[in-house]
Design an enzyme around this catalytic site. Structure first.
Site, PDB file in Angstrom:
ATOM      1  CE1 TYR A  33       1.079  -0.337   4.397  1.00  0.00           C
ATOM      2  CE2 TYR A  33       0.047   1.812   4.397  1.00  0.00           C
ATOM      3  CZ  TYR A  33       0.846   0.882   4.998  1.00  0.00           C
ATOM      4  OH  TYR A  33       1.428   1.165   6.206  1.00  0.00           O
ATOM      5  NE  ARG A  52       6.910   4.093   0.657  1.00  0.00           N
ATOM      6  CZ  ARG A  52       6.629   4.857   1.718  1.00  0.00           C
ATOM      7  NH1 ARG A  52       7.550   5.076   2.641  1.00  0.00           N
ATOM      8  NH2 ARG A  52       5.438   5.386   1.863  1.00  0.00           N
ATOM      9  NE  ARG A 101      -5.631 -19.880   3.652  1.00  0.00           N
ATOM     10  CZ  ARG A 101      -4.758 -20.703   4.251  1.00  0.00           C
ATOM     11  NH1 ARG A 101      -4.754 -21.995   3.950  1.00  0.00           N
ATOM     12  NH2 ARG A 101      -3.919 -20.251   5.152  1.00  0.00           N
ATOM     13  CE  LYS A 151       3.159   3.015   3.085  1.00  0.00           C
ATOM     14  NZ  LYS A 151       3.240   3.095   4.541  1.00  0.00           N
ATOM     15  CD  GLU A 183       9.848   1.492  10.761  1.00  0.00           C
ATOM     16  OE1 GLU A 183       9.764   2.451   9.970  1.00  0.00           O
ATOM     17  OE2 GLU A 183       9.848   0.307  10.377  1.00  0.00           O
ATOM     18  CG  LEU A 207       8.210   2.248   4.955  1.00  0.00           C
ATOM     19  CD1 LEU A 207       7.962   0.991   4.137  1.00  0.00           C
ATOM     20  CD2 LEU A 207       6.923   3.005   5.159  1.00  0.00           C
TER      21      LEU A 207
HETATM   22  N1  PMP Z   1       7.558   3.576   9.120  1.00  0.00           N
HETATM   23  C1  PMP Z   1       6.443   2.854   9.112  1.00  0.00           C
HETATM   24  C2  PMP Z   1       6.440   1.532   9.783  1.00  0.00           C
HETATM   25  C3  PMP Z   1       5.271   3.338   8.486  1.00  0.00           C
HETATM   26  O1  PMP Z   1       4.140   2.596   8.488  1.00  0.00           O
HETATM   27  C4  PMP Z   1       5.299   4.625   7.892  1.00  0.00           C
HETATM   28  C5  PMP Z   1       4.074   5.222   7.243  1.00  0.00           C
HETATM   29  N2  PMP Z   1       3.356   4.347   6.486  1.00  0.00           N
HETATM   30  C6  PMP Z   1       6.504   5.350   7.926  1.00  0.00           C
HETATM   31  C7  PMP Z   1       7.618   4.800   8.546  1.00  0.00           C
HETATM   32  C8  PMP Z   1       6.603   6.716   7.302  1.00  0.00           C
HETATM   33  O2  PMP Z   1       6.624   6.643   5.900  1.00  0.00           O
HETATM   34  P1  PMP Z   1       6.119   7.849   5.017  1.00  0.00           P
HETATM   35  O3  PMP Z   1       6.914   9.042   5.432  1.00  0.00           O
HETATM   36  O4  PMP Z   1       6.439   7.445   3.627  1.00  0.00           O
HETATM   37  O5  PMP Z   1       4.666   8.010   5.285  1.00  0.00           O
END
Ligand code: PMP
Length: 287
Positions: A33, A52, A101, A151, A183, A207
Site C-alpha cells: 500500500y 516506493r 486458497r 510496505k 521506528e 520503512l
Molecule cells: N515507518 C512505518 C512503519 C510506516 O508505516 C510509515 C508510514 N506508512 C513510515 C515509517 C513513514 O513513511 P512515510 O513518510 O512514507 O509516510
C-alpha cells in the site's frame, strides 16, 4: 456522505465496491500500500510514493498494474470526485484473487493484481492540535518480520503496538530491536542532541519513509547536521528533542518517552521549525 472509491478500473460508490473472498490481500496479507497526503487538493510527494510502490511490488514480484501517469490520473480523479481539501489517498495493490486458497503464488498471466484506492478527509492535518502539544510514546519490542522496507499490508503488530500505547495513556509506540529504536508503529523516529538530528540509517529494518527523505534533505539545506545511525532508548531519553515523521503527520514532536518528559516536556524548537519547513516546501512542490 458516500465516497467514490476506485476498484480495478471502476469508480464506484463505496457501498458498491467489492473484493473477492479469495483475494490474497485478504487471506494472506499478500499486498502493498501507499498513503499520499493531500493539501489544498494537491498531492504531496506523489512521485516519491510512486517510486516506493514500484519497489515494494518488485520485491514481491507483483506486476505494477498501471504506469505513473495513470496512477496520477486516478489519484486526481478521486481528489476531485470526493472534494478532498486536506486528507489522504490510500492505495492498495494485492497479488489478486485466484480461485482457491494456496500458498503457491498464482500465475500472473491469469490472476491479475487487485487495485483499490480511497480517500480520507482530515481538515486538521496542517493545523494539528497534536503537533502543538506533542505526542507521548512508549517503547515495545519490535516483533515484526525482517522486510520492513517493503510496505506490505501486514499491519497487525503495528496496530497492536498502537493499542499498547493507548492503554498506557500514550499516543504511539517506538519499536526496539537489540536495545535500539527501529521506528514508530507508522512513522520514522528521530532524536535531536546538541543541534544534531539523529535517525536510524536505511536498511531492511525500517520503512524508507518518503517524509524522512524530504525532511533530511530540508534539514541539510537549513544547515542542521544529520546523523543517520541507530540510537538506544537510553540515548533517546537524554535527548533535547524528539519527533516522528510520516506522510499524514508530517513532522510530529515527541515530548515523552516511557513516561519521562523530554527536555521541558513541550515540542522542541527544531522539531517545530522542521515541521514548518516541511509543510511550506511540500505545499510549494505539490502537484
Ligand atoms: N515507518 C512505518 C512503519 C510506516 O508505516 C510509515 C508510514 N506508512 C513510515 C515509517 C513513514 O513513511 P512515510 O513518510 O512514507 O509516510
Amino acid at each position: 456522505m458516500s465516497r467514490t472509491v476506485y476498484v480495478n478500473g471502476d469508480y464506484l460508490p463505496e457501498g458498491e465496491a467489492k473484493i473477492s473472498i479469495f483475494d490474497r490481500g485478504f487471506l494472506m496479507a499478500d499486498g502493498v500500500y501507499e498513503v499520499t497526503t493531500v493539501i489544498e487538493g494537491k498531492l504531496i510527494d506523489f512521485d516519491g510514493h510512486f517510486v516506493r510502490l514500484q519497489r515494494s511490488l518488485d520485491e514481491l514480484g507483483i506486476d505494477n498494474p498501471m504506469d505513473r501517469d495513470t496512477w496520477l490520473e486516478v489519484h486526481r480523479q478521486l481528489v476531485t470526485q470526493n472534494a478532498v481539501d486536506q486528507g489522504m489517498i490510500y492505495l492498495q495493490v494485492t497479488r489478486g484473487a485466484p480461485g482457491d486458497r494456496d500458498f503457491v503464488f498464482p500465475d500472473p498471466e491469469t490472476t491479475k493484481p487487485t487495485v483499490v484506492l480511497f480517500t480520507q478527509s482530515n481538515p486538521a492535518l496542517v493545523d494539528s492540535p497534536k503537533a502543538r502539544k506533542g505526542i507521548k510514546v512508549v517503547t515495545i519490542d519490535d516483533l515484526r518480520w525482517g522486510r520492513r522496507d517493503i510496505k506490505t499490508v501486514q499491519l497487525l503488530y503495528p496496530s497492536m503496538g498502537k493499542m499498547i500505547a493507548i492503554k498506557q495513556g500514550a499516543d504511539d509506540a517506538w519499536m526496539v530491536q537489540d536495545g535500539e529504536v527501529t521506528e514508530g508503529t507508522s512513522n520514522n523516529a528521530y532524536i535531536i542532541k546538541d543541534g544534531r538530528i539523529i535517525t536510524r540509517a536505511l536498511s531492511n529494518d525500517i520503512l524508507h519513509g518518503i517524509t524522512r527523505a524530504a525532511v533530511l534533505r530540508f534539514a541539510q539545506e537549513a544547515q542542521m547536521p544529520v546523523e543517520e545511525r541507530s540510537f538506544t532508548v537510553e540515548e533517546a531519553m537524554q535527548a533535547d528533542e524528539a519527533f516522528v515523521t510520516s506522510a499524514s503527520t508530517f513532522v510530529m514532536p515527541v515530548v515523552e518517552i516511557d513516561g519521562a518528559a523530554l527536555g521541558a516536556g513541550v515540542p522542541g524548537p527544531l522539531a517545530l521549525r522542521l515541521r514548518e519547513i516541511y509543510i511550506d516546501e511540500s505545499r510549494k512542490a505539490a502537484i
